[in-house]
Design a protein around this motif. Sequence first.
Motif: not given
Length: 408
Positions: A321-333
């Motif tokens: 259920r993770l959106s692309n945007r959330t994945l990118e936020t996670l990746c940055s974190g």
Amino acid sequence: MGKKRIVVIGGGAAGFFASIAAAERDRSLEVMILEHGRQPLAKVLASGGGRCNVTHACFDPKLLAGYYPRGGKELIGPFHRWQPRDTIEWFESRGVPLKAEPDGRVFPVTDQSGSIADCLLKAARDLRVQVRLQDPAIAVERTADGTAWRVFPSSGEPLVCDRVLLAPGGNPSGKAYAIAEKLGHTIEPLVPSLFTFKVPDRALGALAGISLPKALLTVDGTRLRSEGPLLITHWGFSGPAVLALSAWGARELHARDYRFSMRVNWLGGITRERLLPRLQNLRTTAARKTVLNAHPDELPKRLWEYLLQRCAIDTATQWGRLSNRTLETLCSGMTGMEFEVRGKSPFKEEFVTCGGVRLSEVDFRTMESKLHPGLLFAGEFLDIDGITGGFNFQAAWTTGWIASGQGR
Ligand SMILES: Cc1cc2nc3c(=O)[nH]c(=O)nc-3n(C[C@H](O)[C@H](O)[C@H](O)COP(=O)(O)OP(=O)(O)OC[C@H]3O[C@@H](n4cnc5c(N)ncnc54)[C@H](O)[C@@H]3O)c2cc1C
């Protein structure tokens, strides 16, 4: 004056090593150490958590020099003459077997710093090196005819000698810097090196004890970066990556009053671009698992939970259920989480002073002052310091050995 005499100011690693080498080289030489403290070799005894990390198993002078934020370039030549292999042989030939740990740090097999201190004390005693404790030098001057030196100990009568070695270590509040300055030497500003970072973040502090084998740290607005093991503590961050960053950034971080933004890549050198496909893959393969339960192997679960919270991701969300945007936020974190460092704390195991006698004023072939023949320098008193791992002692052994006259 009769017999030739050298007065060594400072009964630490460099002073003792130089005294022993000088007495060994010329048995008729009178060698006297003036030591401020009650205990000779106090730092050797306290070092390496009581184990004394005596040197580092790096035997290539050029590579070795790369571990010194200050003084590396100047030490390359001296390391060609006295390097860790010589240090190891020196102690082993005097009955102190040493061992190298997997990370290269070298300790006595006994794991007792007393083995190193006792060995140095015995060697000095056997060679009749005189040691005067609780008798700091307060001034040094040339004799009127310029052929000899006069050292003024606090106990009284000046000592006349042919050579003076200044090896009083790197204590910023020490009076010895004034001695060198009075003789015309420049002291590079003194600031601490080898410290840990304070980060006021309770949730991070709750993870104290978690360590990562390889993290990449960068400081915003600078070119400072450091990769290596990272330890989370009650007050912030510690571990080799932090200590190395504190050493390489000693001056810059001091100028910022130890208040700066730092980014942590929890996975070491892995870039966002390489990590994102991995997370996308996880979104497919672990689609029905919660983000809390399926996490990259490299990260301990408690840390992962912290990362998710910092990225504002509900731990009960399913990967799918993770959106692309959330994945990118996670990746940055994961590859560049920001922390506000607000102060430093000394690393209890090892700390050194950045700064000291300006290196361009010293001839590294002899460790002699370029301003005054017969005036020598060794150890941390110079603007030389290394990262943790035995490099600071190695600099003391090398410069001490050369200052003893062996470089001539
Ligand atoms: C707690 C701790 C642990 C450490 N552990 C390690 C380690 O494991 N490995 C490593 O490589 N490095 C370690 N270091 C760093 C290392 O101890 C120093 O870099 C090294 O001791 C420097 O040697 P030195 O002889 O130049 O100075 P010091 O060992 O500091 O000796 C200088 C001596 O000069 C004396 N003195 C000062 N002023 C005067 C004066 N005016 N007259 C007479 N005497 C004077 C001082 O009392 C002192 O005894 C550690 C440092 C600390 C503080």
